[in-house]
Every structure is written in C-alpha cells, then in structure tokens.
Design an enzyme around this catalytic site. Structure first.
Site, mmCIF file in Angstrom:
data_model
loop_
_atom_site.group_PDB
_atom_site.id
_atom_site.type_symbol
_atom_site.label_atom_id
_atom_site.label_comp_id
_atom_site.label_asym_id
_atom_site.label_seq_id
_atom_site.Cartn_x
_atom_site.Cartn_y
_atom_site.Cartn_z
ATOM 1 N N LYS A 24 -14.481 1.959 -2.907
ATOM 2 C CA LYS A 24 -15.284 2.318 -1.733
ATOM 3 C C LYS A 24 -16.542 3.056 -2.143
ATOM 4 C CE LYS A 24 -11.604 2.763 1.722
ATOM 5 N NZ LYS A 24 -10.889 3.694 2.609
ATOM 6 N N GLU A 65 0.827 -1.206 0.000
ATOM 7 C CA GLU A 65 0.000 0.000 0.000
ATOM 8 C C GLU A 65 0.868 1.266 0.000
ATOM 9 O OE1 GLU A 65 -3.012 0.593 3.210
ATOM 10 O OE2 GLU A 65 -4.415 -0.123 1.698
ATOM 11 N N HIS A 69 7.519 -26.849 0.282
ATOM 12 C CA HIS A 69 6.751 -27.905 -0.378
ATOM 13 C C HIS A 69 5.598 -27.327 -1.189
ATOM 14 C CE1 HIS A 69 8.688 -31.264 1.880
ATOM 15 N NE2 HIS A 69 8.993 -30.259 2.676
#
Lengths: 430, 430
Positions: free
Chosen positions: A403, A271, A292
């Site tokens: 938003k 960010e 793995h």
C-alpha cells in the site's frame, strides 16, 4: 448445518487425523473456546464479530436503505471485506435489484459497469472503514462524476458505510447522506453480519433477520468440544490436516450460487491465518465444473491437499427429458439435481478411494437462514483455527508494504517502499 | 509477449533459481524442445495442439456459425475443455452477442440462464468430443426441451462440435445441423485455437484470424533455449520453482477481462501436470482485488508459492476526478489505470521484498492478437513443463473413477466404484 469429517480420519486418508489425536486436539478446542468466549465477553477486537447476531441492528440497516427502495441497480463501491460478504449474499439469493461490486480499479471494467446500469435508478453504497482506501475512493469519485454527467443528483442516490470519523463520514455530514457505521471491533473479512454485509442484502429485498437467525443458530452450537459444534469441527480438522501436510484447502461448493461464497471464505481463511510462516492456502473451486479441471491434480498430484465440499440438501430441480441418444437412456427420467448429487458423492468417494482427505459441509438450503448459518460457522471455524495456530487472527500487517509503495508511486508521499519498486531485478525474455 | 523472470532468481527469492542452475536447465529445455518438435512433426497426440496455428481452418468455422449470425445470445453447452477456452475469449473481448457457458448441471442456475435469454434469438453450440459427456448431454436435452416448449425450432438454432462419430454426430446428420469436428489429436484443454474455442468467438464477431496470428507469433518464438522463447521461459521457471518448493502457483492477472483466462490456465496446468504425485497447484487470483484477500497469506504465510502476474501494456483509461477529500488529493489527476499499474508494481515488489518468487507476463493489449499469443504461449509452457516433469501431459486418467461411480449411482451400469460410495466413513457433527 452438518459437518462430516469421516473422510479426514487416518483410516481413510493420508494425510489423515488419527481418532486419538482428534480426542487430544479436543482438549485444545476446549481451551480455545474458553479464550474465544472471554474475548467475546470483553468485546475484544475481532472476537466481537462473533457477537454480531446479538449486536447488529437490522432496523437501522433497513432504515438506511429505505430511501433507495425504488432502485433497480446497486453499485457497491468497496474492496476486500467491504465487498465480499455482501457479494456472497447477492450471488446466493435472487433479487430484482441487480447488484454490481466495484471491487477493482480496472478502468475498462469500471466503464463497462457504468454503461450497463441506469444511474438514475442506481443506489450507491460507498464502503470504507477508514474513508481513505485508494481503490474505493477512486471508484467513488469516478461514479460520482458519471452521475453528475448524467444529470443525476448523486446525493439523492448514495449512502456511506464507514467509521465514526474520516472522509466519508465528513462527506455524509456535509451532504446529509444516510450513513451506517462500520462496527469498530469487527475486521472487514468478519463483517458480513454487520452493516457492511447486510445493507446491500436489505436493499435487494432479502430477509436480513433470517440471515441473523441462521447465524444465531450456529452461534448457539458453539461448545467446548469439536464433537458438539459443526463450526469447530471444521476449523479443528482443517488445522489438523494442514499441520499433517494438507497445506492446500480446496473449497468446492456444488452450487453455482455459492461460487462467491468460496471467494469470501478464501479471504477469511487466507488473511486470518496466513502469517508467521503459517496458514493453509485456500483454493476456490466449483463442483461439478472443476471435476473437469482440477480433479485430476487433486487425485493424482502431490498429497498436500484437502477438499471441502459444500452443498445444500434441498433445491429446486429440473428433470432431464427422456432421450433415445445411444448410451444415455440412463439420464432420462433423472434430473439435473440428481446428476449433480451423484457427481458430488462420486467425487467425494473418488478422493477417499485415492486416500485423500475431504470434509463435507451441508446446509438445508441456500436461503437467508442457511447462509447465516454457513457464514457464521466459517467465521467461528476461522477464529478457532487462529487459536490453534496461535496467530493474531484479526490483523493483516503484510499488506501494508504494498500500500505504501503504491501510494508513493502515485506521488502520495515519500515512501522508501516506492524506491524499491524501481530497483526490480529484471531478466526479460521476449 | 514478454516474460520477466528476474524475481524468480535466487538472488531475489527463496525458493529461487540460481542462474547457473537455469543455464543447466536450459540444456534440458533444448532436449525437450527437440522432443516437442518431433511430436509436432509426427502429429502425435497432444503435440498436435501446437500445430493449430497452421491446421485450423477459420473459413470453415465462420461458415458453420454463419446461419446464426442474427443471434443475440449464445448458449455454449460443454464442460471443462469444451467450455473454458471459448469462455476465456468471450470474457476478454467485448461483443453484442451475450454468451453463456452451461458448464455445470446446477438446476437452479441452468433455469435462471434459460430465463435470461430469448431462446428465439439464441444460438446453441453443443460441444462434446465423445458425444456422451453426462453433464453436457443432460444440459442439451434440457435446452432442447425448453426451445420446444417456447415454440422455437431447435434444429434451426443449434450447431454441434464433436468427434467423427457418436451421438452428436448422428444427431447432426439426422437433423442436418451445421457441425464442426473436434480435432483428434488435441485434448480439450489445448483446444482453444481449434473449432472448440474459436466458433463461439466467430459468432460473437471477433477476428479469429487475428487470434491465430497472435498464436503463430508465439509459435515462431519457440526455440531450443528458454532465453529465446517467452513461453519456454515461463514453463521452465515455474517448473524450477516448483521442484524447489513453490508447489503453489497463483495466476494473478491485473485485468478483470482475464479472470476467466486464469481459470482456463488452471485447468491446463492442473490437468496436464497433476499426475504421478507431481504437479504444481494453480490458484486463480485477480489483481488488484485479491491484494485485499490473498496477499497477506502470500507474503507472510509458508514460502511454498510463486505468483504469476499478467498485464497488458495498453488499455483504455479513465481519469480520476480531482478531489478535496482529505489525504486523497494525490489521486486526483491520476487515472484508474495508473492506480492499477502502481498497485501491480507495488505488489510485485512487495513479494520480492519478502523474498517470494514471482514472474511477470506482459502482452501488448487484451485483443484478439494478444490473446492468441498468450494462450498459445501458456500451452507451449505447459507442454514444456510436462517434458521437464517427465509426465504424460495429454491424459487425465484420475477422473475416470468418479465418472464411473456417478454413472453407476444413476443406474447407468454396474460399477464397483458406485458401491464404494455407499461405504463412506462418516463422522458427522450437527
């Protein structure tokens, strides 16, 4: 804290940083450090976060949570920077108070958490600077309702962490709730060493002064040269590798207790630096488990990655019992910690052997002091990198579009972004 | 299952796939499908995984775990593909049996898990095809020792999942332990629909036949065209975006219960395709949480990413109570699920508005059937992508170097890789 950048040099890795280029970069580090010191001295937005070891008031934080010290559970209602710092400390340190971070609005998950805790023994911390974060306020309303339904007086079990004004401040005043102030100049992702990150730790019984001391030690190491400051060494080398092609940075602690730290770091790095078409992509990994899972790609895929290894020098260990299982006698008499360390060093070497850059970060141990050191150092590394990229480290404008669209979709106002949602191009295969 | 690739087209996104290029790619999909069908028909290594809906014996799996049906806890001792499939199902589905996945050798973490469970009510599943996986066998030795110390007869509480021969097979024979066989032709990361992934689910009381039915439905959808098979549509488009510059693929479910699915997918995608200098880097993300962490970078950073959104159409919901908090009345009367869906669509649209490619995967619900469909489809997508990249999808040779080095460091033999560890280039800043 120690940072070893040997495996990031071009005599080891491709991409790698030539030593003379590192020396030249060090001049830019000196300039950046001067800029950072200036920002800190003037209490400029964002830079102020690096002053928290001096400015945070741990007594005030302890006092705010003191009414809740009988709690067996903590519900931290906040998202993003209002969750990740505190969650990192909770995950890294043992406590008898079980902490839950309500940082999502998935209804089944929220209900299952509410079912897991005894609300009469739960402290609730509502964290939102603005007091209007949709996810946080929605969750708070649901939690408050659940407490009322359970016959629990929510006003006795809630404190708020918010700005000087707004909904949550008003709520605290109206119901006489303990409250903490989110410091103005500190963006959420840099707030772990403030009221936002430390209150949950205090409630969980952790030594928040030791966290601040660790941070202060890292702060004292900031210097006008990457060769003198572990934090700057990390920030400068990650930047130098990115601009040479390592656009992906896998943060891979070899400690289960630091898994949330990797998430916190991913927010901080992404960010802060992800703007103007720039920014390295953080990837959360975990050793030894991801050997793995991801290691095949890291070693044999595109050479567009660096790996950041993190470990603690000291830990409690568990012996591996002797065994007569065929071919495994070498494990008996060893320990899980020795096995983990061997895998750490082997994986690090295996990347170097494949010419892939990596950096080692080591703290003494995963305790309050070590965490303070590590978290502050990563913040300083991020601020330094922001100077080197020349981006505006402390803002996050790209999230506003979504938003507004979400708010519009929910009938919270008229936003053209919401209209764009309906215009989606679809090509569905079913 | 539905896959919507509209936002991956070049009229929406950069990088994006032109529609005529998609049509040409479809010819390659047809060829790849023929190759996959041939591999399946001949039971070739790896391809065999796509036959599991027919070949898995769910009765045998239920019978193996039946002796443990009084258990309140499950310790699954296995790493990588021996953990992630089963862990994905455990995380996604509710159960009264609490499952722990011992997929790391961090000593403090292992001890804390052993402290959390009542060993007398715990079933242990030891999973290793070879029977020699260092982490798994070490953890098993520690667990066995802890059971002995607690006065619990470990032979009454353990089953093994392993190959036809080896340590664990011998152990099962010697102590008359229930055992399941890891199918030969199925690599660990493709084993969720076999004994490896389904036994834990059976112990936890889940309907493993429904999982297989969901997988069979996805299998029935495989076809010689990406326009006819959701799984192939996904695999083909992810490949087409990668070769056009989207080297990073953020797997972002909007369901907390699918967080482990994103890890499972990351192993599948990374280890299968990350070779020969190729392979897209999977990044595990979570909606809505990571909107407040990674979205800034995705929207405003380098355009080297695609985002894969996953959600379920149906879920249990929780209403948001009405509120008089200023500016938040629009939330009251809505629900957490509506908020989550609005954020899903808003985030998807926000990426499209910034010209960034994304794909939407939708299942009906997060239940056994839906999970079977989703997991099988991702496996088929991966196999298809492997054909398109022309890599050897079912091997992972790059991890061997580190395994040898670690073994050498622990005194398990003479390996030149271990010597290289001592030669590390260091440049330490402290």
């Amino acid at each position: 804290m120690r940072v070893d950048i040997g495996n990031a040099l071009d005599r080891v890795a491709t991409p790698g940083v030539p030593e003379d280029a590192l020396d030249r970069l060090d001049d830019r580090v000196a300039d950046a450090h001067a800029r950072i010191e200036e920002g800190r001295a003037k209490n400029e937005h964002g830079y102020e976060a690096l002053n928290l070891p001096e400015t945070v008031d741990t007594d005030e934080i302890r006092a705010a949570v003191e009414p809740f010290e009988d709690s067996e559970y903590l519900l931290n209602v906040g998202i993003g920077g209002s969750a990740l710092g505190a969650a990192t400390l909770s995950a890294a340190l043992d406590s008898d108070v079980e902490a839950y971070y309500l940082d999502n609005v998935d209804p089944e998950w929220v209900e299952s958490i509410l079912g897991d805790v005894d609300l009469s023994k739960t402290a609730v911390n509502v964290v939102s600077r603005s007091g209007t974060t949709a996810e946080t306020l929605s969750n708070f309303l649901v939690v408050r309702d659940a407490m009322e339904s359970a016959g629990v007086d929510w006003t006795e079990r809630t404190w708020v962490t918010t700005g000087e004004e707004g909904n949550l401040r008003d709520l605290a005043n109206k119901h006489d709730l303990p409250s903490l102030k989110v410091p103005d100049g500190v963006p959420g992702r840099f707030s772990v060493l403030s009221t936002v990150g430390l209150a949950a730790a205090a409630l969980q019984g952790h030594d928040i002064d030791a966290i601040v001391e660790g941070a202060a030690a890292a702060e004292a190491d900031l210097a006008p040269s990457l060769y003198e400051s572990p934090a700057y060494a990390y920030g400068a080398v990650a930047y130098a590798l990115d601009v040479r092609g390592a656009g992906i940075n896998a943060m891979m602690p070899y400690e289960e207790s630091l898994e949330t730290f990797a998430e916190w770091y991913a927010q901080l790095w992404a960010e802060s630096l992800g703007k103007d078409g720039l920014g390295q992509t953080p990837v959360r990994a975990l050793g030894a488990t991801d050997q793995h899972s991801q290691l095949q790609l890291y070693r044999a895929g595109p050479n567009d990655k660096m790996v950041t290894f993190v470990r603690a020098a000291d830990r409690e260990d568990t012996p591996i019992p002797e065994t007569d299982l065929e071919g495994l006698s070498y494990l008996g008499g060893s320990s899980l910690g020795e096995l983990l360390d061997a895998e750490f060093e082997a994986t690090e070497a295996s990347l170097a052997a494949a010419d892939l850059p990596n950096v080692r970060i080591e703290i003494d141990s995963v305790d309050e002091y070590g965490l303070g050191e590590l978290l502050y150092s990563m913040e300083a590394a991020t601020v330094l990198a922001g100077e080197l990229y020349d981006v505006d480290t402390f803002i996050q404008p790209a999230v506003e579009w979504g938003k507004k669209a979400a708010r519009g979709l929910l009938g919270g106002g008229d936003f053209e972004e919401a209209d764009a949602v309906a215009d989606k191009t679809t090509l569905t295969i079913e």
